[in-house]
Motif scaffolding. Structure first.
Motif, short mmCIF file in Angstrom:
data_model
loop_
_atom_site.label_atom_id
_atom_site.label_comp_id
_atom_site.label_asym_id
_atom_site.label_seq_id
_atom_site.Cartn_x
_atom_site.Cartn_y
_atom_site.Cartn_z
N LEU A 83 12.02 28.21 38.70
CA LEU A 83 13.52 27.30 38.54
C LEU A 83 14.56 28.61 38.48
CD1 LEU A 83 12.36 24.49 38.10
CD2 LEU A 83 12.79 24.57 40.42
N GLU A 84 14.61 29.00 37.29
CA GLU A 84 15.24 30.09 36.83
C GLU A 84 15.60 31.24 37.88
OE1 GLU A 84 14.71 31.31 32.70
OE2 GLU A 84 15.49 30.16 32.41
N LYS A 85 14.71 31.61 38.18
CA LYS A 85 14.81 32.64 39.38
C LYS A 85 14.97 32.10 40.92
CE LYS A 85 10.71 35.55 37.69
NZ LYS A 85 8.78 35.69 37.75
N ALA A 86 14.78 30.97 40.70
CA ALA A 86 15.98 29.94 42.05
C ALA A 86 16.85 29.93 42.18
CB ALA A 86 14.89 29.47 42.68
N LEU A 87 17.66 28.89 41.12
CA LEU A 87 18.76 28.83 40.85
C LEU A 87 19.50 29.25 39.60
CD1 LEU A 87 17.40 25.17 41.17
CD2 LEU A 87 18.00 26.84 43.16
N GLY A 88 18.84 30.24 38.91
CA GLY A 88 19.76 30.42 37.76
C GLY A 88 19.56 29.24 36.03
N HIS A 89 19.56 29.65 35.69
CA HIS A 89 18.83 29.06 34.25
C HIS A 89 19.64 27.74 34.45
CE1 HIS A 89 17.97 28.77 30.35
NE2 HIS A 89 19.14 27.69 29.64
N LYS A 91 21.17 25.56 35.77
CA LYS A 91 20.17 24.36 36.79
C LYS A 91 19.15 24.02 36.93
CE LYS A 91 20.95 22.54 41.04
NZ LYS A 91 22.22 21.26 41.14
N ALA A 92 18.14 25.57 36.58
CA ALA A 92 16.71 24.25 36.39
C ALA A 92 16.48 24.42 34.65
CB ALA A 92 16.22 26.27 35.65
N VAL A 93 17.56 24.40 33.87
CA VAL A 93 17.26 23.84 32.80
C VAL A 93 17.72 22.33 33.40
CG1 VAL A 93 18.68 23.49 30.19
CG2 VAL A 93 18.04 25.39 30.81
N ASP A 94 18.88 21.74 34.11
CA ASP A 94 19.25 21.37 34.15
C ASP A 94 18.29 19.86 34.72
OD1 ASP A 94 21.60 21.19 33.09
OD2 ASP A 94 23.10 21.28 35.10
N ILE A 95 17.19 20.19 36.27
CA ILE A 95 16.45 19.99 37.03
C ILE A 95 15.50 20.00 35.87
CG2 ILE A 95 14.50 20.33 38.59
CD1 ILE A 95 16.49 22.26 40.06
N LEU A 96 14.99 20.13 34.92
CA LEU A 96 14.00 19.86 33.73
C LEU A 96 14.53 19.00 32.70
CD1 LEU A 96 12.15 23.54 33.12
CD2 LEU A 96 11.71 21.86 34.32
N HIS A 97 15.67 18.91 32.75
CA HIS A 97 15.52 17.58 31.42
C HIS A 97 16.11 16.23 32.23
CE1 HIS A 97 17.90 15.25 28.45
NE2 HIS A 97 19.47 15.10 29.41
N ARG A 98 16.71 16.32 33.53
CA ARG A 98 16.18 15.33 34.33
C ARG A 98 14.71 14.66 34.00
NH1 ARG A 98 20.61 17.55 37.80
NH2 ARG A 98 18.96 17.82 39.90
N LEU A 99 13.71 16.22 34.81
CA LEU A 99 12.44 15.61 35.22
C LEU A 99 11.69 14.42 33.70
CD1 LEU A 99 9.99 16.04 37.36
CD2 LEU A 99 10.15 17.68 36.78
N THR A 100 11.65 15.32 33.35
CA THR A 100 11.66 15.09 31.80
C THR A 100 12.32 13.88 30.88
OG1 THR A 100 12.64 16.21 30.47
CG2 THR A 100 10.68 17.68 31.54
#
Length: 335
Positions: A83-89, A91-100
């Motif tokens: 996700l970091e490679k695709a969307l940046g650090h 954005k990746a953290v935000d998505i994983l935070h929502r997911l977890t």
């Protein structure tokens, strides 16, 4: 204009509306009754959804699905890298935070995906507290296999630690995870805490073979008699009668106090009642039904005490070899 702040439930309602009735109906099949009620109420309160709002929610849902797919392929660390490679650090953290936060991705995900033999090889040299922490996060069947395969001198200590385990902070969990699995990211939800407890060890012990169970409980009885007795009480509950074979049920009925059984059956499930009555004579069934009807309202405490006495009889019959309670590993082998 899009609303400034939407709750997770509001987003879910808008998503379901966007997906259409047929897809939403399929989703509802996998939800709890309480969740269905809450979502139905939320859907009813939605008056109008503009295209921008709908598109944002659909995109967010898609991102979370993709992240979940990455996690299932290689764990949270793998998902974070992709996700970091695709969307940046950020954005990746935000998505994983929502997911977890919403899906509660639990610790030791790598262990739950592995075979029991792999996990055993992975943890057998760890200290008992670490092993107990890992086993308390696995599904009960897998944990039962692993506990049965550990050295006997360790089994009771680990079982006791699971039974007495209190909530574990995310910091401690992350520390153990880093030691055991370097790939696992430290993005586990901060709200998540781990707890073992008696219910957990009972479920695990219910899956081990009888010899392992006996060894653990006998050793635990020396170390902590009160804990051992509490675990024994919960090892077989009244409703588990439905899992016994007919011969065992008939044998149990002969040793039970009639009043205790009538009291228990009065408030039992239809399934339990059917299994018991199936193993009685028609005359005995008729007598039981009449006496249960004349019994009138009963106190829950009286029923629970009667069921405890019945379970004690069942455990005694098992210990003397008069009946066999299937416990999974190796118990279907007749010698």
């Amino acid at each position: 204009m899009a609303r400034t702040q939407l709750s997770g439930r509001q987003k879910a309602a808008i998503l379901l509306i966007s997906l259409g009735t047929e897809t939403s109906a399929e989703v509802f099949k996998h939800l709890k009754e309480e969740e269905i009620e809450q979502l139905t109420l939320e859907i009813a309160n939605v008056r109008k959804v503009n295209n921008v709002e709908k598109e944002n929610i659909m995109n967010e849902f898609h991102q979370i699905c993709v992240a979940q797919d990455y996690i299932s392929q290689g764990g949270i660390g793998y998902a974070k890298d992709i996700l970091e490679k695709a969307l940046g650090h950020q954005k990746a953290v935000d998505i994983l935070h929502r997911l977890t936060s919403t899906l509660q991705v639990r610790p030791f995900d790598f262990a739950r995906k592995a075979e029991p033999a792999q996990i055993l090889n992975f943890i057998h040299n760890e200290n008992s507290q670490t092993i107990a922490l890992v086993l308390s996060h696995l599904d009960y069947e897998k944990a039962s296999v692993i506990l049965s395969s550990l050295p006997q001198e360790k089994q009771a200590d680990i079982a006791r630690r699971i039974a007495t385990m209190q909530s574990t902070t995310p910091e401690v969990i992350r520390q153990v995870e880093r030691i055991l699995e370097q790939k696992l990211s430290a993005t586990v939800s901060e709200d998540y805490t781990s707890s073992g407890g008696i219910d957990v060890i009972v479920q695990i012990l219910n899956g081990v073979d009888r010899a392992t169970e006996r060894t653990i409980l006998e050793s635990m009885e020396i170390q902590d008699p009160n804990l051992s007795e509490e675990i024994k009480k919960r090892m077989f509950v009244f409703e588990d009668i439905v899992n016994l074979d007919n011969r065992s049920i008939q044998r149990i009925i002969r040793d039970l106090d009639n009043h205790d059984l009538q009291l228990s059956l009065k408030v039992s499930s239809e399934e339990v009642r059917d299994v018991i009555f199936k193993n009685m004579s028609s005359r005995m069934v008729e007598t039981y039904k009449e006496e249960m009807e004349f019994m009138g309202p009963v106190r829950l405490r009286d029923v629970e005490e009667a069921q405890t006495r019945i379970v004690s009889v069942i455990r005694r019959l098992e210990e003397t070899g008069d009946i066999i309670i299937s416990r999974g590993i190796g118990d279907d082998i007749i010698v």
